[in-house]
Design a protein around this motif. Structure first.
Motif, PDB file in Angstrom:
ATOM      1  N   GLU A 158     -15.777 104.878 122.748  1.00 27.78           N
ATOM      2  CA  GLU A 158     -15.224 104.248 122.049  1.00 27.78           C
ATOM      3  C   GLU A 158     -13.699 103.814 121.905  1.00 27.78           C
ATOM      4  OE1 GLU A 158     -16.503 102.095 119.743  1.00 27.78           O
ATOM      5  OE2 GLU A 158     -19.286 103.162 120.848  1.00 27.78           O
ATOM      6  N   THR A 188     -22.884 102.476 117.581  1.00 27.13           N
ATOM      7  CA  THR A 188     -22.914 100.920 117.185  1.00 27.13           C
ATOM      8  C   THR A 188     -21.906 100.536 116.711  1.00 27.13           C
ATOM      9  OG1 THR A 188     -23.375 100.949 114.554  1.00 27.13           O
ATOM     10  CG2 THR A 188     -25.375 100.942 115.969  1.00 27.13           C
ATOM     11  N   ASP A 189     -20.969  98.856 116.648  1.00 28.03           N
ATOM     12  CA  ASP A 189     -19.571  99.188 115.971  1.00 28.03           C
ATOM     13  C   ASP A 189     -20.200  99.149 114.410  1.00 28.03           C
ATOM     14  OD1 ASP A 189     -21.825  96.373 115.593  1.00 28.03           O
ATOM     15  OD2 ASP A 189     -20.587  95.065 116.837  1.00 28.03           O
ATOM     16  N   ARG A 195     -23.925  99.200 120.662  1.00 31.18           N
ATOM     17  CA  ARG A 195     -23.028  99.849 121.635  1.00 31.18           C
ATOM     18  C   ARG A 195     -24.007 100.052 122.568  1.00 31.18           C
ATOM     19  NH1 ARG A 195     -17.781  99.184 120.274  1.00 31.18           N
ATOM     20  NH2 ARG A 195     -17.344  99.336 122.227  1.00 31.18           N
ATOM     21  N   TYR A 196     -24.344 101.304 122.181  1.00 30.01           N
ATOM     22  CA  TYR A 196     -24.993 102.331 123.541  1.00 30.01           C
ATOM     23  C   TYR A 196     -26.061 102.597 123.033  1.00 30.01           C
ATOM     24  CZ  TYR A 196     -25.339 106.644 126.449  1.00 30.01           C
ATOM     25  OH  TYR A 196     -25.575 107.712 126.843  1.00 30.01           O
ATOM     26  N   GLN A 213     -27.270  95.303 124.207  1.00 25.63           N
ATOM     27  CA  GLN A 213     -26.407  95.507 123.633  1.00 25.63           C
ATOM     28  C   GLN A 213     -25.663  93.900 122.722  1.00 25.63           C
ATOM     29  OE1 GLN A 213     -23.743  97.001 125.287  1.00 25.63           O
ATOM     30  NE2 GLN A 213     -24.470  98.671 126.097  1.00 25.63           N
TER      31      GLN A 213
END
Length: 725
Positions: A158, A188-189, A195-196, A213
Motif C-alpha cells: 500500500e 481492500t482500501d 485492491r488485491y 479491482q
C-alpha cells in the motif's frame, strides 16, 4: 499470535541453544518430572503448574509458546482450562496439546472442540512427546513468521504504490511472495473495495483479480453459515469498523462465483500507515474442507458403533431423554425395547469373534428391515440392542417386539458350513407420563429383559409396575448398590454359632462362621436378604473372598482362645465360588499366607449347589481335602437326587435340612426322613449335624435318633466376632 524475541537465549560461548518455552500442567509429580526432565534435556525451557488456576496465570507470560495440558486436574478439568485460555486474547494463540489416559475418540473430539491442537495418550512415549512438541512449535513459529511477514509486506504494498519509483523492487518482491503462499489473500482500501487478489483467492472465489479491482468485497466474497444458511458478516468490514483483528465463525461457507461451496477459516486485520491511520484491510483465509471432514468423522465415531453403524449407547440415551421430555406435557406415548441375543456367546466361543462380529452385522440388518418406521435402533454393547419406538402405544410395541423375536428366531446364521439358530429376549417398557427419568427407564427395560430370559429365553416380557417378578428384581438391584458399597467400605461383619456334640462320643466342637451386612445406619442386614441378590448379579464370589480374607487374616487374633483353640470353624461357600478355579487357587494360597492350619477349617456347600455343579464340586472338595480341610453338605434332603449324588461326593458331614428338623416332634414324615438321613450317613462313615434345633424337645428326639451334632437357637444364638477384643 504472540511474537517473542529470543535473541537473548544464548549459551556462554555465544551459540544459540534455545528451543522453546513450554508450560506443563499436570497434578501428578511423576508426570511433571518425566516431561520436565525429558524436554529440558532437549534444550527446552520448561515451567510447570499443578492446577488449572495456576496454569491460567502462568500461561499469561509472553514467553509461553506451547502448553502441555492434563485433562484431569484437581480444581477444574483440562477442557475448561483450554476454553478459558482460548477466550483470553493474551493466551488465545498459544497451541495446547492435551495429555490424558482417556484415549477414547469422544475424549479426543472434546479436546479438539475446546481448542486443542493435538492429543498425547498416557502412558507417555518420549519419542512421541518430543516429536509432537517440536512439530507444533515449528508450526506456531512458521505461522508467526508468515503472519508478520504477510502483514509487513501488505503494508509495504500500500505504501509503495504511492512511492512506486523508489519502492518498485520491494513491491515486486511482496507481490511474488503473496502469490506463492498457500493461503488466499485479499486486501481492500479503507472503504472495503478490493485492491488485491492473490491466485489462491482467485481459485477459491472464482473471480479473476482484474475483474474485482475496486469492486466492494461484499460483492465477490459471499459467506454464509453452514448450519442456518444465513449470511455471515464480512470480516473486512468488521475489522475496519472495530479497528481490530477479527476471525470468521467456525461454520462459515464461502460460495464461489460458480456456486461451489468451500468451508473456510480466516482472519482479517486493518492496515495502518506510518501515522497509524487505517488505509485498508487485509484478509487471509484457507480451505478447511479436509479438516472439517475429519472433525465430522470423529464426531460420528463418538456417537456410533463402528461394527454395526448403529448409534451407540451414549447417543441412544440422549434420544431416550428427549422422548421422556416429550411426554411430560402431552398425551404422546413411546416405548423402549431392550433386546439381548440368546445364543451369541455360544457362537462367539465356538466359531470365534470374527463370526460373532458378522452375526451382529447380519442381525442389525435383519432388525432394521423388521422395523416399521423412523424408529431408533442402537447397539448398547456386546449382544445387546436398544429400540426406541416413537408415537407407539404399548400394545403396538408388544406386537412389534413379538414380530422381531419371530424374525430373529427364524433367521439361520451360517458360518464355515455350520448353521446356528439364534434367539432374542426382549423387555418392553412404555414411555409415558409415569416415566420418571432415564435411569428408571433403563432399569425397567433391563429388568423386563432379564425376566424374559428367566422365562426360558426367546420371549417378550412387558414391564408393569405390579409385576411381582420385576418388583423382586428391582429390590435386588437396589441391594446390589448396597452390597457393592459394603465391599468397598468393609461394611460386613462376621458372627459365629456353636454346633455342639449331642452324643456320648468325644466329638470335635464346631463353630459355623456366619456373615452379616451393615446398612448405611449401621443396622444388621440378614444374609437371607442380600445373598440371593448377590448370587443373581454375580457378586457372591467377591463376598466369599471377603469372608475368607477377613477370617483367615484374623485367625490368630480370635477372641477367647479357650473357646476357639481346638474347634473346627466352618465357612459357607456359594455354588459360583466352587465352580471358579481361580477362587480355588486363591483359597489354597490363603492357608500358607496366614498360617492357618487346614485341619481347623471346614466348608459348607449346599446340596443344591453341589448337584448343580457336581463334577466341579467333587474336584473342589477333593483338592481341599488333600491339604486337610473338611466338608459338610448343607441343607441335605432339599434335593431330589440326594442319595445318588452323595455316593460320589467326598464330604465329612451331612447337615440335615432344618425344614425337617424343626417339625420332627409333630410330623412323622419329617421324623422318618431325619432317621433315614442319619442312618445312611452313618453307613457311609459320615457324621450328621441337625440345623434349626430350637428347643429341648427337638434336641431330645435328635439324641434318640443318634444325630451327632446340633445347631440352632435352642443350643446357642449367633455371636459377633470382635477380632480386636
Amino acid at each position: 499470535m504472540m511474537i517473542v524475541d529470543r535473541t537473548s537465549d544464548r549459551s556462554s560461548d555465544g551459540t544459540t541453544n534455545y528451543r522453546g518455552n513450554i508450560l506443563i500442567v499436570d497434578d501428578l509429580p511423576d508426570n511433571l518430572r518425566l516431561l520436565r526432565d525429558t524436554l529440558r534435556a532437549e534444550g527446552y525451557k520448561v515451567r510447570s503448574a499443578i492446577t488449572g488456576t495456576l496454569a491460567l496465570r502462568a500461561a499469561q507470560s509472553p514467553s509461553t509458546e506451547l502448553i502441555l495440558l492434563d485433562i484431569k486436574l484437581p480444581d477444574m478439568d483440562g477442557y475448561e482450562v483450554c476454553r478459558q485460555l482460548k477466550s483470553d486474547e493474551r493466551t488465545a494463540d498459544i497451541p495446547i496439546i492435551f495429555l490424558s489416559a482417556l484415549n477414547e475418540t469422544f475424549n479426543k473430539v472434546q479436546g479438539l472442540a475446546a481448542g486443542g491442537v493435538d492429543y498425547i495418550a498416557k502412558p507417555f512415549q518420549v519419542e512421541e512427546v518430543l516429536a509432537r512438541v517440536e512439530t507444533h512449535l515449528t508450526i506456531g513459529r512458521l505461522q508467526q513468521k508468515l503472519q508478520k511477514q504477510n502483514l509487513r509486506l501488505l503494508i509495504e504494498i500500500e505504501e509503495r504504490q504511492r512511492l512506486e519509483e523508489s519502492l518498485f523492487a520491494e513491491k515486486e518482491l511482496a507481490q511474488v511472495t503473496l502469490e506463492s503462499i498457500g493461503d488466499a489473500v485479499i486486501t481492500t482500501d479503507a472503504e472495503g473495495n478490493v485492491r488485491y487478489f492473490n491466485p489462491i483467492a482467485e481459485r477459491l472465489t472464482g473471480w479473476k483479480a482484474h475483474e474485482v479491482q475496486g469492486v466492494p468485497l461484499s460483492t465477490v466474497f459471499l459467506i454464509v453459515d453452514s448450519v442456518t444458511g444465513e449470511p455471515v458478516e464480512n470480516p473486512i468490514n468488521k475489522a475496519l469498523l472495530e479497528q481490530r483483528i477479527v476471525s470468521l465463525p467456525h461454520n462459515t461457507i464461502l460460495i464461489a462465483h460458480d456456486g461451489t461451496e468451500y468451508p473456510i477459516a480466516d482472519s482479517a486485520a486493518p492496515i495502518r500507515d506510518r501515522k497509524g491511520q487505517i488505509i485498508g484491510a487485509v484478509m487471509v483465509f484457507h480451505d478447511v474442507t479436509e479438516s472439517r471432514y475429519l472433525s465430522r468423522q470423529l464426531s460420528w465415531a463418538a456417537s456410533h458403533d463402528a461394527l454395526t453403524g448403529l448409534i451407540n449407547r451414549r447417543r441412544f440415551e440422549q434420544h431416550l431423554v428427549d422422548a421422556i421430555a416429550s411426554v411430560e406435557d402431552s398425551n404422546q406415548q413411546h416405548a423402549l425395547c431392550y433386546l439381548d441375543l440368546d445364543q451369541f456367546k455360544v457362537i462367539n466361543d465356538t466359531a470365534g469373534h470374527i463370526a460373532g462380529d458378522e452375526l451382529l452385522r447380519q442381525i442389525t440388518t435383519l432388525l432394521q428391515k423388521g422395523l416399521p418406521g423412523n424408529d431408533t435402533l442402537a447397539r448398547l454393547g456386546g449382544d445387546e440392542f436398544g429400540l426406541l419406538l416413537t408415537q407407539c402405544p404399548l400394545s403396538q410395541a408388544t406386537q412389534i417386539a413379538e414380530n422381531l423375536k419371530d424374525l430373529v428366531h427364524q433367521f439361520r446364521f451360517i458360518w464355515n458350513g455350520n448353521t446356528f439358530i439364534i434367539g432374542v429376549s426382549i423387555g418392553v417398557v412404555a414411555i409415558d407420563h409415569t416415566t420418571q427419568n432415564l435411569m428408571e427407564l433403563l432399569g425397567a427395560a433391563d429388568a423386563a429383559c432379564y425376566a424374559a430370559k428367566a422365562r426360558g429365553r426367546n420371549c417378550v416380557h412387558i414391564y408393569r409396575l405390579d409385576d411381582g417378578e420385576l418388583i423382586k428384581q428391582r429390590g435386588e438391584r437396589q441391594l446390589i448398590s448396597k452390597i457393592t458399597r459394603a465391599l468397598e467400605t468393609n461394611s460386613f461383619c462376621l458372627y459365629y454359632q456353636k454346633i455342639v456334640s449331642i452324643t456320648s462320643k468325644p466329638l470335635v466342637e464346631h463353630y459355623e462362621i456366619l456373615l452379616r451386612m451393615l446398612d448405611e445406619d449401621g443396622k444388621i442386614v440378614s444374609p437371607n436378604e442380600f445373598i440371593p441378590a448377590a448370587e443373581r448379579y454375580g457378586l457372591i464370589t467377591e463376598i466369599d473372598c471377603w469372608v475368607i480374607e477377613t477370617f483367615f487374616s484374623n485367625y490368630h487374633n480370635l477372641p477367647e482362645k479357650k473357646v476357639f483353640s481346638q474347634g473346627l470353624y466352618t465357612i459357607n461357600l456359594s455354588g459360583a465360588s466352587i465352580s471358579n478355579n481361580q477362587f480355588l487357587r486363591l483359597l489354597i494360597e490363603q492357608f500358607s499366607r496366614y498360617q492357618v492350619p487346614p485341619q481347623a477349617i471346614g466348608f459348607e456347600i449346599t446340596e443344591t449347589a453341589a448337584i448343580a455343579n457336581f463334577e466341579q464340586a467333587r474336584y473342589f472338595i477333593s483338592e481341599l481335602k488333600k491339604i486337610g480341610c473338611r466338608f459338610a453338605l448343607d441343607d441335605f434332603g432339599s434335593g431330589l437326587s440326594s442319595f445318588a449324588y452323595l455316593l460320589n461326593l467326598p464330604v465329612d458331614y451331612l447337615k440335615i435340612d432344618g425344614a425337617f428338623v424343626k417339625n420332627i416332634n409333630h410330623n412323622l414324615i419329617s421324623q422318618a426322613l431325619v432317621e433315614g438321613f442319619n442312618r445312611i450317613a452313618h453307613a457311609m462313615n459320615l457324621e450328621t449335624i441337625a440345623e434349626f434345633v430350637e428347643d429341648e424337645t427337638i434336641l431330645e428326639k435328635l439324641r434318640e435318633i443318634g444325630v451327632d451334632y446340633a445347631q440352632g437357637y435352642g443350643i446357642a444364638r449367633p455371636v459377633p466376632i470382635n477380632f480386636n477384643r
